[in-house]
Enzyme design. Structure first.
Site, mmCIF file in Angstrom:
data_model
loop_
_atom_site.group_PDB
_atom_site.id
_atom_site.type_symbol
_atom_site.label_atom_id
_atom_site.label_comp_id
_atom_site.label_asym_id
_atom_site.label_seq_id
_atom_site.Cartn_x
_atom_site.Cartn_y
_atom_site.Cartn_z
ATOM 1 N N ASP A 141 -9.409 -3.308 -6.842
ATOM 2 C CA ASP A 141 -8.900 -2.327 -5.881
ATOM 3 C C ASP A 141 -9.584 -0.987 -6.134
ATOM 4 O O ASP A 141 -9.313 -0.315 -7.128
ATOM 5 C CB ASP A 141 -7.389 -2.189 -6.042
ATOM 6 C CG ASP A 141 -6.739 -1.373 -4.933
ATOM 7 O OD1 ASP A 141 -7.404 -0.476 -4.380
ATOM 8 O OD2 ASP A 141 -5.566 -1.645 -4.618
ATOM 9 N N CYS A 145 0.851 -1.189 0.000
ATOM 10 C CA CYS A 145 0.000 0.000 0.000
ATOM 11 C C CYS A 145 0.894 1.250 0.000
ATOM 12 O O CYS A 145 1.578 1.506 -0.977
ATOM 13 C CB CYS A 145 -0.962 -0.044 1.190
ATOM 14 S SG CYS A 145 -2.211 1.260 1.160
ATOM 15 N N HIS A 151 -7.936 -4.498 -2.843
ATOM 16 C CA HIS A 151 -6.758 -3.915 -2.224
ATOM 17 C C HIS A 151 -6.332 -4.798 -1.045
ATOM 18 O O HIS A 151 -7.154 -5.454 -0.417
ATOM 19 C CB HIS A 151 -7.084 -2.502 -1.734
ATOM 20 C CG HIS A 151 -5.890 -1.737 -1.255
ATOM 21 N ND1 HIS A 151 -4.937 -1.250 -2.113
ATOM 22 C CD2 HIS A 151 -5.502 -1.378 -0.008
ATOM 23 C CE1 HIS A 151 -4.003 -0.624 -1.415
ATOM 24 N NE2 HIS A 151 -4.323 -0.686 -0.127
#
Length: 272
Positions: free
Chosen positions: A209, A152, A241
């Site tokens: 995502d 991330c 995600h």
């Protein structure tokens, strides 16, 4: 063997408050045969805590920088470092937000985002340079065999550090943001540096995502075509995600295992 530095204020035994409750799918890697724990290392303006894990015998270990999510160096990131150590690496996860605030104590992501937004990219890149220097000088690391992986927020950082330090061998970026507003703290994003990359980076992204539109992934792939890095991007069509984050509902076991195997093969292919 555990070697936790008791003076490190951010050394937590569990997960960041903001990621509660924890999924029952969480993976736990033990410390048997390892040196693992928090230590403080010198950086340009003082010290920062890092979580390091490495085999308890041997030396000249290949180094892997493990770059945190927005939630800090909590148990999941520590566990990933231990997974690398079990494979024979010296894995180091620096607390890259610590000057701006201890995000592990915050229970709401809306409290975390403003803190993380104040972290300058230049500070992060400098801290990672210093982390490698410490690994070579003080932790039996091989400075000629350095890789990086991040998740991330750390996925974005992985691309940027690969552009910043062409001496590293390879990177693997997990679902890192690729485009954004240009600011004084964040003057460039992965799409901006992709065409100049020489370090091979493997990007792992989820087709579902919601925070990383697929058109930005396509822009990255287009820019990579003109680089000499031979980087690659994999999109898992059904993955959301944070599909490697086994402590969260976003975890997808099939894609996570495939991505982890691809990471290991990528590192080996490029001398790690």
């Amino acid at each position: 063997m555990s070697n936790t530095n008791s003076t490190t204020t951010t050394a937590t035994n569990g997960f960041a408050q903001a990621v509660q409750p924890i999924s029952n799918q969480v993976i736990t890697t033990d410390t048997q045969g390892l040196v693992a724990g928090f230590v403080n290392i010198p950086v340009k303006d003082g010290e920062i805590p890092v979580y390091r894990a490495q085999p308890d015998t041997g030396d000249n270990f290949p180094i892997v920088l493990v770059i945190q999510e927005i939630f800090g160096v909590h148990e999941h990131i520590q566990d990933i470092a231990r997974r690398f150590a079990k494979l024979g690496y010296l894995a180091i996860a620096p607390e890259l937000f610590i000057r701006q605030g201890d995000v592990s104590k915050l229970s709401n992501i809306d409290e975390i985002r403003p803190i993380v937004a104040t972290v300058p990219d230049a500070q992060v890149l400098s801290d990672l340079d210093d982390t490698i220097a410490w690994a070579v000088k003080s932790a039996k690391g091989n400075g000629d065999r350095v890789g990086i992986t991040g998740f991330c927020w750390g996925g974005r950082t992985t691309w940027l550090y690969a552009a910043h330090n062409p001496q590293i061998k390879a990177g693997v970026a997990w679902y890192g943001r690729l485009l954004g507003d240009t600011t004084e703290r964040q003057p460039q994003h992965p799409v901006d540096v992709a065409s100049k990359l020489t370090v091979p980076v493997l990007g792992l992204y989820g087709g579902q995502d919601a925070g990383i539109p697929l058109d930005t992934v396509e822009k990255l792939k287009e820019q990579l075509k003109s680089s000499s890095s031979k980087s690659e991007v994999i999109v898992y069509p059904d993955a959301p995600h944070a599909f490697l984050a086994d402590y969260r509902p976003s975890y997808r076991e099939t894609e996570a295992k495939d991505g982890w195997e691809r990471l290991q093969a990528w590192f080996k292919q490029h001398g790690l």
